[in-house]
Design an enzyme around this catalytic site. Structure first.
Site, mmCIF file in Angstrom:
data_model
loop_
_atom_site.group_PDB
_atom_site.id
_atom_site.type_symbol
_atom_site.label_atom_id
_atom_site.label_comp_id
_atom_site.label_asym_id
_atom_site.label_seq_id
_atom_site.Cartn_x
_atom_site.Cartn_y
_atom_site.Cartn_z
ATOM 1 C CB SER A 179 0.046 0.946 -8.672
ATOM 2 O OG SER A 179 1.412 1.210 -8.710
ATOM 3 C CB ILE A 238 -4.401 7.732 -4.453
ATOM 4 C CG1 ILE A 238 -5.598 7.877 -3.500
ATOM 5 C CG2 ILE A 238 -3.704 9.086 -4.619
ATOM 6 C CD1 ILE A 238 -5.244 8.386 -2.113
ATOM 7 N N GLY A 239 -2.881 5.994 -6.662
ATOM 8 C CA GLY A 239 -1.692 5.835 -7.507
ATOM 9 C C GLY A 239 -2.040 5.881 -8.992
ATOM 10 N NE ARG A 246 -10.685 7.410 6.859
ATOM 11 C CZ ARG A 246 -11.412 8.430 7.273
ATOM 12 N NH1 ARG A 246 -12.056 8.375 8.421
ATOM 13 N NH2 ARG A 246 -11.510 9.522 6.546
ATOM 14 C CG ASN A 274 -1.299 2.067 6.086
ATOM 15 O OD1 ASN A 274 -1.326 0.973 5.515
ATOM 16 N ND2 ASN A 274 -2.253 2.972 5.938
ATOM 17 C CB THR A 322 0.423 6.147 3.377
ATOM 18 O OG1 THR A 322 0.772 5.716 2.064
ATOM 19 C CG2 THR A 322 -0.048 4.957 4.192
ATOM 20 C CG HIS A 362 -5.587 14.325 6.774
ATOM 21 N ND1 HIS A 362 -6.484 15.154 6.152
ATOM 22 C CD2 HIS A 362 -5.812 13.096 6.264
ATOM 23 C CE1 HIS A 362 -7.205 14.450 5.297
ATOM 24 N NE2 HIS A 362 -6.829 13.199 5.354
#
Ligand code: A3D
Length: 320
Positions: free
Chosen positions: A11, A14-15, A83, A96, A120, A176
């Site tokens: 959260s 982005i969350g 990052r 992660n 993630t 990515h």
């Protein structure tokens, strides 16, 4: 018909943005989950209080216990660390990966029928590990990166040509990261491929090459500007597009990190390819023909994803 349930695991920046967008689009009821106490609860309450102003109906709640995600139709995973300037996505791997193990166990126990979108980083390796840790079908665990990378490419192209972003389509393949492969030949303005636009004098090859490079470095450019974290508005919008395609069975053709089971001559690997997302999850992997140069770039990108997977296996033997 009952509302869909969307669980946001993580959260943070982005969350929170995902929760806001899912509310604004009335995609369903939203549960924010995080290990940080108070953060998911606070964001849920704040966004819920924007509902009367914006005119959306969605129940929002925050939790620090996985039982809250029970029965979710969609889980979007952003748990972990982002990052900071000077860090590569790969620097995040060790931390992660442990987070993915915990998240995978939580999803397996409480939301085994969900469509799971992982954000993630380092993305391709984390979504591969999350699928294994959760044990969910490969069709139901996918990574978000291609929609974002393509959106960055489309934004730069629309600005260069001074045309609507809606009329620019772009294709980005591969992992990515710095080795992603923006496919110039398959990118168009209203159906006109970019190489033709160079011939028509709309831009020069040098400018196009610079846009391709800026797309590859798109994440780092934002990290450098923000200094305290990475991009979150466009990543959240991109994942919501994927979730919407699943929930509404839209069958959008979107680039995503998908499990390959023989396509492109690859197996047991997640990498960015075009897929069809509908009610069945990833319903199809689209195999496009690549020319010599594109193939070489794709293989290089696959090589770097495989390197990250090996590093994961070194840390978590259960992934071997
Ligand atoms: P941030 O705002 O730090 O949010 C991450 C949240 O995860 C924090 O609230 C943490 O408390 C929480 N968290 C940490 N460990 C756990 C755990 N074990 N269980 C549950 N929650 C936990 O980061 P962000 O939202 O900016 O970014 C999230 C991730 O997305 C990072 O890994 C980024 O690198 C990645 N990201 C990916 C893309 C792609 O295009 C793939 C783009 C941008 C960011």
């Amino acid at each position: 018909m009952a509302r869909n349930k969307i669980a946001l695991i993580g959260s943070g920046m982005i969350g929170g943005t995902l929760a806001h967008l899912a509310g604004l689009k009335e995609l369903g009821d939203i549960v924010l989950f995080d290990i940080a106490e108070g953060t998911p609860q606070g964001k849920a309450l704040d966004i819920a209080q924007s509902g009367p102003v914006e005119g959306f109906d969605a129940r929002l709640s925050g939790a620090n216990d996985y039982s809250a995600i029970e029965g979710a139709d969609v889980c979007i995973v952003t748990a972990g660390v982002p990052r900071k300037p000077g860090m590569s996505r790969d620097d995040l791997l060790g931390i992660n990966l442990k987070v993915m193990e915990a998240v995978g166990a939580g999803i397996k126990q409480y939301a085994p029928n969900a469509f799971v979108i992982c954000i993630t980083n380092p993305l391709d390796a984390m979504v591969w590990a999350l699928q294994k840790f959760s044990g969910l079908p490969k069709t139901h665990v996918v990574g978000m990166a291609g929609v974002l990378d393509s959106a960055r490419f489309r934004h730069f192209l629309a600005t260069e040509f001074d045309v609507s972003v809606e009329d620019v389509t772009a294709f980005v393949l591969g992992g990515h990261g710095d080795t992603m492969v923006p496919l110039v030949r398959y990118s168009t303005v209203a159906g006109i491929p970019l190489p033709d636009l160079v011939k028509m004098g709309w831009t020069s090859q040098e400018k196009l090459d610079a846009i391709v490079q800026r797309t590859r470095d798109g994440g780092a450019e934002i990290v450098g500007l923000l200094k305290t974290g990475s991009a979150y508005y466009a990543p959240a919008a991109s994942a919501i597009e994927m979730a919407e395609s699943f929930l509404k069975d839209k069958k959008r053709v979107l680039p995503a990190a998908a499990a390959l089971t023989g396509q492109y001559g690859l197996d047991d690997l997640y990498v960015g390819v075009p897929v069809v997302i509908g009610a069945g999850g990833v319903e199809r992997v689209v195999e496009i023909t690549l020319d010599g140069e594109e193939k070489a770039q794709f293989e290089k990108s696959v090589g770097s994803v495989k390197g990250l997977m090996d590093a994961c296996r070194g840390i978590a033997p259960s992934l071997a």
